[in-house]
Design an enzyme around this catalytic site. Structure first.
Site, PDB file in Angstrom:
ATOM      1  N   LYS A  45      35.995  15.611 -10.675  1.00  0.00           N
ATOM      2  CA  LYS A  45      35.414  16.421 -11.760  1.00  0.00           C
ATOM      3  C   LYS A  45      33.892  16.334 -11.589  1.00  0.00           C
ATOM      4  CE  LYS A  45      33.706  17.144 -15.931  1.00  0.00           C
ATOM      5  NZ  LYS A  45      32.312  17.526 -15.643  1.00  0.00           N
ATOM      6  N   GLU A  54      30.315   3.194 -13.008  1.00  0.00           N
ATOM      7  CA  GLU A  54      29.012   2.987 -12.355  1.00  0.00           C
ATOM      8  C   GLU A  54      28.013   3.736 -13.217  1.00  0.00           C
ATOM      9  OE1 GLU A  54      28.631   0.986  -9.992  1.00  0.00           O
ATOM     10  OE2 GLU A  54      30.613   0.800  -9.085  1.00  0.00           O
ATOM     11  N   CYS A 105      19.924   6.383 -10.219  1.00  0.00           N
ATOM     12  CA  CYS A 105      20.366   5.246 -11.042  1.00  0.00           C
ATOM     13  C   CYS A 105      19.636   3.960 -10.666  1.00  0.00           C
ATOM     14  CB  CYS A 105      21.870   5.053 -10.908  1.00  0.00           C
ATOM     15  SG  CYS A 105      22.386   4.831  -9.203  1.00  0.00           S
TER      16      CYS A 105
HETATM   17  P1  NAD Z   1      26.730  11.884 -17.810  1.00  0.00           P
HETATM   18  O1  NAD Z   1      27.275  10.604 -18.298  1.00  0.00           O
HETATM   19  O2  NAD Z   1      26.116  12.808 -18.788  1.00  0.00           O
HETATM   20  O3  NAD Z   1      27.868  12.734 -17.084  1.00  0.00           O
HETATM   21  C1  NAD Z   1      28.655  12.176 -16.050  1.00  0.00           C
HETATM   22  C2  NAD Z   1      29.976  12.907 -15.998  1.00  0.00           C
HETATM   23  O4  NAD Z   1      30.688  12.680 -17.212  1.00  0.00           O
HETATM   24  C3  NAD Z   1      29.854  14.428 -15.850  1.00  0.00           C
HETATM   25  O5  NAD Z   1      30.836  14.879 -14.958  1.00  0.00           O
HETATM   26  C4  NAD Z   1      30.106  14.926 -17.248  1.00  0.00           C
HETATM   27  O6  NAD Z   1      30.634  16.232 -17.302  1.00  0.00           O
HETATM   28  C5  NAD Z   1      31.119  13.912 -17.762  1.00  0.00           C
HETATM   29  N1  NAD Z   1      31.136  13.812 -19.227  1.00  0.00           N
HETATM   30  C6  NAD Z   1      30.099  14.035 -20.083  1.00  0.00           C
HETATM   31  N2  NAD Z   1      30.508  13.874 -21.356  1.00  0.00           N
HETATM   32  C7  NAD Z   1      31.824  13.519 -21.312  1.00  0.00           C
HETATM   33  C8  NAD Z   1      32.787  13.196 -22.299  1.00  0.00           C
HETATM   34  N3  NAD Z   1      32.503  13.235 -23.601  1.00  0.00           N
HETATM   35  N4  NAD Z   1      34.025  12.853 -21.887  1.00  0.00           N
HETATM   36  C9  NAD Z   1      34.332  12.841 -20.567  1.00  0.00           C
HETATM   37  N5  NAD Z   1      33.465  13.145 -19.586  1.00  0.00           N
HETATM   38  C10 NAD Z   1      32.218  13.480 -19.957  1.00  0.00           C
HETATM   39  O7  NAD Z   1      25.734  11.503 -16.629  1.00  0.00           O
HETATM   40  P2  NAD Z   1      24.804  12.462 -15.788  1.00  0.00           P
HETATM   41  O8  NAD Z   1      23.706  12.912 -16.704  1.00  0.00           O
HETATM   42  O9  NAD Z   1      25.612  13.486 -15.064  1.00  0.00           O
HETATM   43  O10 NAD Z   1      24.234  11.466 -14.663  1.00  0.00           O
HETATM   44  C11 NAD Z   1      23.155  10.650 -14.850  1.00  0.00           C
HETATM   45  C12 NAD Z   1      23.604   9.219 -15.109  1.00  0.00           C
HETATM   46  O11 NAD Z   1      24.395   8.760 -14.015  1.00  0.00           O
HETATM   47  C13 NAD Z   1      22.446   8.250 -15.201  1.00  0.00           C
HETATM   48  O12 NAD Z   1      22.628   7.392 -16.278  1.00  0.00           O
HETATM   49  C14 NAD Z   1      22.532   7.483 -13.875  1.00  0.00           C
HETATM   50  O13 NAD Z   1      21.954   6.222 -13.920  1.00  0.00           O
HETATM   51  C15 NAD Z   1      23.989   7.450 -13.642  1.00  0.00           C
HETATM   52  N6  NAD Z   1      24.296   7.200 -12.217  1.00  0.00           N
HETATM   53  C16 NAD Z   1      24.779   5.973 -11.862  1.00  0.00           C
HETATM   54  C17 NAD Z   1      25.062   5.680 -10.518  1.00  0.00           C
HETATM   55  C18 NAD Z   1      25.615   4.341 -10.103  1.00  0.00           C
HETATM   56  O14 NAD Z   1      26.110   4.224  -8.982  1.00  0.00           O
HETATM   57  N7  NAD Z   1      25.552   3.321 -10.947  1.00  0.00           N
HETATM   58  C19 NAD Z   1      24.852   6.666  -9.547  1.00  0.00           C
HETATM   59  C20 NAD Z   1      24.361   7.900  -9.948  1.00  0.00           C
HETATM   60  C21 NAD Z   1      24.095   8.154 -11.293  1.00  0.00           C
END
Ligand code: NAD
Length: 508
Positions: free
Chosen positions: A189, A265, A300
């Protein structure tokens, strides 16, 4: 690398993938609903993407389950799975420029990074896990002569991988590599901002021989598609990368449904510690700038806090500011640019509000801080100057919260102990860097920092052979990368075999 004109010409020829990928074919959402995917550098709509919801989730899960139970992938000999994955890699290589262009257009990332980092690391990741498949052994327990305990790994079943937008293709690869290698059926997704490279990857995997139903992609909103995956009772595991806030929801979804395995993550507020005995400050400054501004800080493991010893602070900051000026922000399709656009209007506004908030809370702006206004097609683009605040204190929002933008917070200390205390003073624990010329000090600081990865005298996340994940609220339940990533996608089974004999004649 191509020229900007050549990349734009290539972009004009690409037939963007827009539909979900289910059971080996592109298919529209059952509802017929779509959403716009936007180029954040221009504000232009690139394509309308299928908006999947719970009905599409039901279909994809049923197909994924059918494929898993039929054993078309899960029971294939490991060597055969490896061969298919190696063919998948060849197809990615053949389509590298096209994938890089789609990634840059949809995410605002600089094309140079997409070509030289995202695509090659995607290939490297899938190759690493493919090559591992037929080299992983199971175990026999030390159970004596009367019994044999076999400890075996089995693929977990149907796995949903929920992805962020900051490294769309690479995060898909971090999940797909070990999940496919372990024999699972996968539903990806992508984040709603960046669906296209993930959709193309699935098609290439299928073309390489991954059977129908084993790899599926459901684009859509988090609150509908993502939530339905989290709550689905026939999904065995979710591997999530994204914000800590949304990661938390997946634990709730699991508790409310079938106790599916969940690995998270999440975000970080990563420190870069530079001690008074750090050598070669020019090189340190280059690492500091790369660690915070790379990928526009939408990373991240971005080292967004510089914790520096007062004895070398002025000297280092001068060099950091000088190096930061070399990181030119501009058209992501121009390979001479190091930085591109922020992902979306909403995220752009969030980063700007952190910059304004820092000023109000008393931090001292020493570089950048403004929106960059470009001309022509890029006039609506979401560009922010690399920004540095000095005199940041730990009670300020930019010292505690993940800005996820090109913003560095500088904090000053007088000892290594003070640096470690500040470094650990957040709810996160994903990554840290430490610079010092004293090896023993470096190791002691590294051990004292509560983070999943600590790099010494460089900024690095390690490589494919090292686990990546977070302490504290940066992660939960497992690691990406290395053989440890396979633990996310496998269950352990004990098979206990009775070998007791009544007499020696049973040996005949
Ligand atoms: P996000 O949490 O907004 O979204 C991530 C995913 O979750 C998306 O596919 C989104 O559609 C889905 N999502 C959003 N709301 C949801 C809900 N209510 N229920 C189910 N799924 C839902 O994150 P983002 O803005 O896409 O990415 C940025 C974040 O990702 C930052 O916090 C970053 O640090 C983190 N990140 C972490 C790593 C790691 O390896 N630790 C790597 C890359 C990014």
């Amino acid at each position: 690398m191509l020229t900007q004109t050549e990349y734009l010409a290539l972009a004009a020829q690409i037939d963007f993938p827009t539909n979900a990928f289910i059971n080996g074919t592109y298919t529209p959402a059952i509802s017929g609903e779509t959403f716009a995917t936007i180029n954040p550098a221009t504000g232009q709509v690139l394509a309308q993407i299928s908006a999947c919801d719970s009905k599409d989730v039901d279909v994809a899960v049923a197909k994924a389950r059918q494929a898993f139970e039929a054993g078309v992938w899960s029971k294939k000999h490991p060597t055969q799975r490896k061969q298919v994955m190696i063919k998948f890699i060849k197809l990615i290589k053949r389509n590298a420029a096209q994938l890089a262009v789609m990634e840059a257009l949809e995410s605002g990332k600089p094309i140079k990074d997409c070509e030289t980092i995202d695509v090659p690391e995607t290939i490297d990741c899938i190759q690493w896990h493919a090559e591992a498949i037929d080299k992983i052994y199971d175990q026999i327990s030390p159970s004596g002569d009367a019994a044999m305990g076999l400890i075996q790994r089995e693929p977990i079943g149907v796995v949903a991988c929920v992805l962020p937008w900051n490294f769309p293709m690479l995060m898909a690869a971090w999940k797909l590599g070990p999940a496919l290698a372990s024999g699972n059926s996968v539903i990806l997704k992508p984040a709603e901002q960046t669906s296209m490279t993930c959709l193309r990857l699935a098609q290439l995997a299928h073309q390489a021989g991954v059977p129908a139903g084993v790899i599926n992609v459901l684009p859509g909103m988090g609150e509908t598609c993502g939530k339905s995956l989290g709550l689905h009772s026939d999904i065995d595991a979710v591997s999530f990368t994204g914000s800590t806030e949304v990661g938390r929801l997946f634990l709730q979804y699991s508790a409310q449904s079938n106790l599916k395995r969940v690995v998270l993550e999440c975000g970080g507020k990563n420190p870069c510690i530079v001690l008074d005995d750090a050598e070669r400050l020019d090189e340190v400054a280059e690492h500091v700038v790369n660690a915070v501004f790379w990928n526009m800080g939408e990373n991240c493991s971005s080292n967004s806090r510089l914790i520096v010893h007062s004895a070398i602070k002025d000297q280092l900051l001068e060099k950091v500011i000088e190096k930061a000026r070399d990181w030119i922000t501009g058209d992501p399709m121009d390979p001479s640019n190091a930085l591109g656009a922020m992902i979306s209007q909403e995220h752009f506004a969030k980063v700007v509000s952190y910059i304004e908030g820092a000023k109000q809370q008393g931090a001292k702006l020493i570089l950048g801080g403004k929106q960059i206004k470009l001309k022509g097609e890029l006039a609506q683009g979401l560009f922010i100057e690399p920004t540095i605040f000095d005199e940041v204190t730990s009670n300020m929002s930019i010292a505690q919260e993940e800005v996820f933008g090109p913003v560095l917070s500088v904090m000053t200390v007088n000892s290594a102990a003070q640096a470690v205390a500040l470094a650990n003073d957040t709810c996160y624990g994903l990554h840290a860097s430490v610079f010092t010329s004293n090896g023993r000090r470096a190791m002691n600081v590294a051990k004292a920092i509560k983070a999943g990865t600590v790099s010494i005298n460089c900024y690095s996340e390690g490589d494919m052979a090292t686990p990546f994940g977070g302490f504290k609220q940066s992660g939960f339940g497992g690691r990406d990368n290395s053989l440890q990533a396979h633990d996310q996608y496998t269950e352990t089974k004990t098979i206990w075999l009775d070998l007791s004999t009544e007499s020696d004649s049973e040996l005949d």
